[in-house]
Design a protein around this motif. Sequence first.
Motif, short mmCIF file in Angstrom:
data_model
loop_
_atom_site.label_atom_id
_atom_site.label_comp_id
_atom_site.label_asym_id
_atom_site.label_seq_id
_atom_site.Cartn_x
_atom_site.Cartn_y
_atom_site.Cartn_z
N GLU A 137 -57.46 -43.40 38.49
CA GLU A 137 -58.84 -44.12 39.12
C GLU A 137 -58.78 -45.55 38.87
O GLU A 137 -58.99 -46.28 39.87
CB GLU A 137 -59.73 -43.20 38.36
CG GLU A 137 -61.05 -43.77 39.08
CD GLU A 137 -62.24 -42.98 38.09
OE1 GLU A 137 -62.19 -41.72 38.00
OE2 GLU A 137 -63.10 -43.43 37.62
N PHE B 173 -63.03 -56.66 40.82
CA PHE B 173 -63.10 -55.16 40.38
C PHE B 173 -62.20 -55.19 39.08
O PHE B 173 -60.92 -55.16 39.16
CB PHE B 173 -62.80 -54.40 41.41
CG PHE B 173 -63.35 -52.87 41.40
CD1 PHE B 173 -63.19 -52.17 40.20
CD2 PHE B 173 -64.05 -52.60 42.45
CE1 PHE B 173 -63.61 -51.04 40.06
CE2 PHE B 173 -64.68 -51.09 42.22
CZ PHE B 173 -64.17 -50.48 41.08
N HIS C 255 -65.58 -51.45 35.52
CA HIS C 255 -65.57 -50.00 35.53
C HIS C 255 -64.61 -49.32 34.40
O HIS C 255 -63.63 -49.83 34.12
CB HIS C 255 -64.51 -49.64 36.78
CG HIS C 255 -64.44 -48.21 36.98
ND1 HIS C 255 -64.50 -47.71 38.46
CD2 HIS C 255 -64.41 -47.12 36.28
CE1 HIS C 255 -64.13 -46.63 38.29
NE2 HIS C 255 -64.34 -46.14 36.96
N LYS D 240 -65.31 -48.53 46.18
CA LYS D 240 -64.35 -49.82 46.39
C LYS D 240 -65.18 -50.60 47.70
O LYS D 240 -64.98 -51.68 47.65
CB LYS D 240 -62.89 -49.37 46.83
CG LYS D 240 -62.08 -50.63 46.85
CD LYS D 240 -61.65 -51.25 45.65
CE LYS D 240 -60.74 -52.58 45.83
NZ LYS D 240 -60.74 -53.20 44.79
N GLN E 295 -68.14 -52.42 46.79
CA GLN E 295 -67.76 -53.63 45.87
C GLN E 295 -67.49 -54.74 47.03
O GLN E 295 -67.69 -55.88 46.77
CB GLN E 295 -66.69 -53.23 44.87
CG GLN E 295 -66.67 -54.36 44.02
CD GLN E 295 -65.42 -55.35 44.14
OE1 GLN E 295 -64.60 -55.16 44.86
NE2 GLN E 295 -65.30 -56.53 43.55
N GLN F 169 -64.07 -42.90 44.81
CA GLN F 169 -63.36 -44.21 44.63
C GLN F 169 -63.49 -45.09 45.86
O GLN F 169 -63.50 -46.29 45.84
CB GLN F 169 -62.07 -43.66 44.06
CG GLN F 169 -61.87 -42.95 43.02
CD GLN F 169 -60.46 -42.47 42.58
OE1 GLN F 169 -59.45 -42.41 43.32
NE2 GLN F 169 -60.72 -41.61 41.34
N THR G 13 -56.07 -47.17 41.19
CA THR G 13 -56.53 -47.22 42.65
C THR G 13 -57.58 -48.13 42.88
O THR G 13 -57.66 -48.70 43.94
CB THR G 13 -57.16 -45.84 43.15
OG1 THR G 13 -56.60 -44.84 42.41
CG2 THR G 13 -57.18 -45.47 44.68
N MET G 14 -58.68 -48.44 42.20
CA MET G 14 -59.89 -49.31 42.49
C MET G 14 -59.62 -50.75 42.18
O MET G 14 -60.19 -51.64 42.66
CB MET G 14 -61.16 -48.63 41.84
CG MET G 14 -61.34 -47.19 42.46
SD MET G 14 -62.42 -46.15 41.50
CE MET G 14 -63.83 -47.04 42.11
#
Lengths: 307, 374, 276
Positions: B208, B45, B201, B189, B192, B185, B211-212
């Motif tokens: 954001e 990610f 992203h 996640k 994913q 969010q 976090t992800m």
Amino acid sequence: MTALAHIGSTGAGAQTPGGPAPEPTKKGGITAYLLLLPGVLWLLVFFVAPMAQLAAVSLQSQFPGYPGYYYRDVNFGSYVTAMTEYLPQFGRSLLFAGSATLLAFVLAYPLAYAMAFKAGKWRGLMMICVIAPFFTSFILRTIAWRQILADEGPVVGALKWLHVMPSSGRITETGFAVVAGLTYNFLPFMVLPIYASLERADPKIIEAGGDLYANGLTTFRRVTLPMSMPGVLAGTLLTFIPAAGDYVNAELLGSDSTKMVGNVIESQFFKVLGGFPVAAALSFTLMAVILALVFVYVRRYGTEELL
Amino acid sequence: MGIFSKSSGAFRDAKGDLILENVTKSFATFTAVDDLSLTVPRGSFFALLGPSGCGKTTTLRMVAGLEQPTAGRIKIGSTDLTGSRPYERPVNTVFQSYALFPHLTVRDNVAFGPKRRGSADPVGEANTTLELVQLSHLADRKPTQLSGGQQQRVAVARALVNHPEVLLLDEPLGALDLKLRREMQVELKRIQMEVGLTFVHVTHDQEEAMTMADTVAVMNLGKIEQMGAPEVLYDLPRTKFVANFLGQSNMLHGTVQGIDGDFTVIGAGDHKVKVRTSRMAPGEGGEAIFGIRPEKTRVHDEAPSATLAGASLGPGTLLDVSFTGVATQYLVDVPGVGRWAVYEQNLDLDRISNKPGDQVWISWNPGHAFGVRS
Amino acid sequence: MTTGQKLRFWISERIVMIIAVAVLLYLFLPVAYTFAFSFNNYRKSNIAWNPEGSPTLKHWQDPCGVEGICESLGTSIRVGFIATLAATILGTMLAFALVRHKFKGRGAGNMLVFIPMATPEIVLGASLLTIFVQGFTRIGLKLGFWTIVLAHIMFCLSFVVVTVKARLQSLDPRLEEAAEDLYADARSTFWRVTFPLVLPGIVSAALLSFSLSFDDFIITNFVSGNESTFPKFVYVSYLRGIPAQANVIGFSMFVIAVLLVVVGQVIGSRRRSPSS
């Protein structure tokens, strides 16, 4: 240009949700020209070429002693005739069309405003009511006005009964009747674009304007009217242009003393032997005057998006 | 036909890491992306973070095939995608503001890709994916009848249904309100992790991104300023831009004045502060910028002891005190340095006694400081 | 509040709506007159109401009872259909080129579309008559049905372009990018996404085009020769007295159009509302 688009875009959906995105303009290529070709060709053959021919005719000279026979020339005589002999009709056209446009604006704005902000669920019905009269031939409706405004008709009768009008007074065959007819006939062209631009406006902005100015009239002048300006601009053009060139209202509702330039052009073409060059010169002058007025007007009041 | 479908099939079968090699994109008046190289490992990610106009969206569009780079290569694994059309790539996009087809139902929106790819059962695939995003009950609606959050899920489903090698997300949560954004969010996640695809992203929201993403790349002016795991980026920013864009930093502009054991001493006027030499960004010249995160500092009413030399500043004037619940924020004006912020967690029982106008000092653990070159 | 104050408040709250309804009544007054006089048992001319024998249904029972009236109506409808079809196709193509492509002379192209709309009909009519008489007759084209069609296509064209252009410009370009991203090549992007979304604009352009053509008198009068359309029939017969059948047909067109609009709106709103 987008000004006139308002009339067509009323109620269009599928708008860009997340603000404007870049226009996906594809570069040139043969597709563009293939798409353009038929339409442009059509406009060249049936708009540009006729205009050129009309210009040529307006400059022709007549064979002396043979009315109706001309030769190719560059003779501005027809323009001189047009402007000296028919100046009153010309002035009247602009005056009548201007008055009708103003009157139509005064009538159309409250209607458009009510449709955009007050009508609620009646909005669709009101929309139909604005468009529907269109479908009865405008000649029939103009004739109906002649009946309504006739000497023995209800309006004149009522006015005479109220002694507002002298017993010998009449409405038909006056300039007033012609202006009334023009106003009536082109009113929807004023309503629809104003409605379209008001509908796009956010009523919250007008509310905010009400908070800031308190006074209703000031809110209207400072907030509502500027927001609807593209629609007003389109509406006035769509009303003024056809009104200035109209001759049906003057023919059906007026008299000899209320003839407009359209009547002259029409009769020069159809009723006067050898009238072609003068009629052509008049047409060209009319078009030039209107285009000049339109450009000045759009420059003065329009935003960049207009032309 | 034969050659075309063969080659596009080859693009579509590409598998592996997403690799950008020296990619540049110039428009008539400016360069949006400037000699960018990066590798996004398969299945990770990845977040491209930066302010608007930094080139992150252009980068994304080049990966999607909606723009072609002026120079450089874009590859997935060993397959070079440069020059191929968007519909030939195993890449799908969740567009900003979603770009759902308003004339199609939710199900038809999702089935659009499978149909075009010639899938045997596009509707079945669409239904399965709608289940994944928990929207099966709305499949017959038109997109305009859905809420923002629901539209967002449809957009994700419409891209995911194709099992792309790389899924691109262009500010996908930008239009949602804060609460929904946090929910999505977590949801993204989860998806994913579940599908195991490479997610790229793009966002301007640093929280954001952190976090992800497994890896965050901070972009500015068409270049990547710094790339790494969120916690590393936050703890040790290597440029002034990253220090300020990713969270907030107190800064002191000065010159390197010498070495003191493990530390480098930076001075500005009468002030001297120290940074672990290993936490100094490499670079030439005597100029340096000292940085410390506001939550790593404390305020004091009295001058700190000499043991804190190089890890304190003052005296300064307290400009503002604001109580935010979990923490108290102080704004201090230190003459010759500027305004510094201090966030102190409210762990003590006693009430805050400091008022604006008071004279205060600031201190910190010197190990937390970092240095960047200007 | 006194009754007077209440009344004043009630009026000021609704003043805009009251004016609006008054304006609508004004718009409908002549239509009502046209309707009423379709029942008039007139003698020489259908201008004054004849109380003897009125109202009568005889004109409604025999709408084609006047020579030429239904022929002219037929001509109007045929002209309208052909002109609408041609203008919609040509205009839609032009709109796509002008909005979607960058090419030399785009500004000139926009201008070429705009100027006919800013030209009074009488000038268009006069110029077309001139070229039809002085140029086209040499290749055997006589004034009549086809010259009307040619002229109508010309003046409807600009309105189609403007309407379709507005729709195209309001279309989110990201929708087409999304289609391409979802494995649609240029052709299927156009037919699956662009065209369905522009279609409502094309339909309203066609409706606008038909109503402009159907109601046109001034240009038609110049280029029609001996051919008669419905508006021309009414205008010409005005001089010797309009038959009440004209009122019957005029009012029927109004009713049909309103019904079509209402049905269209109902279908449209049903399509938009949730189906499940």
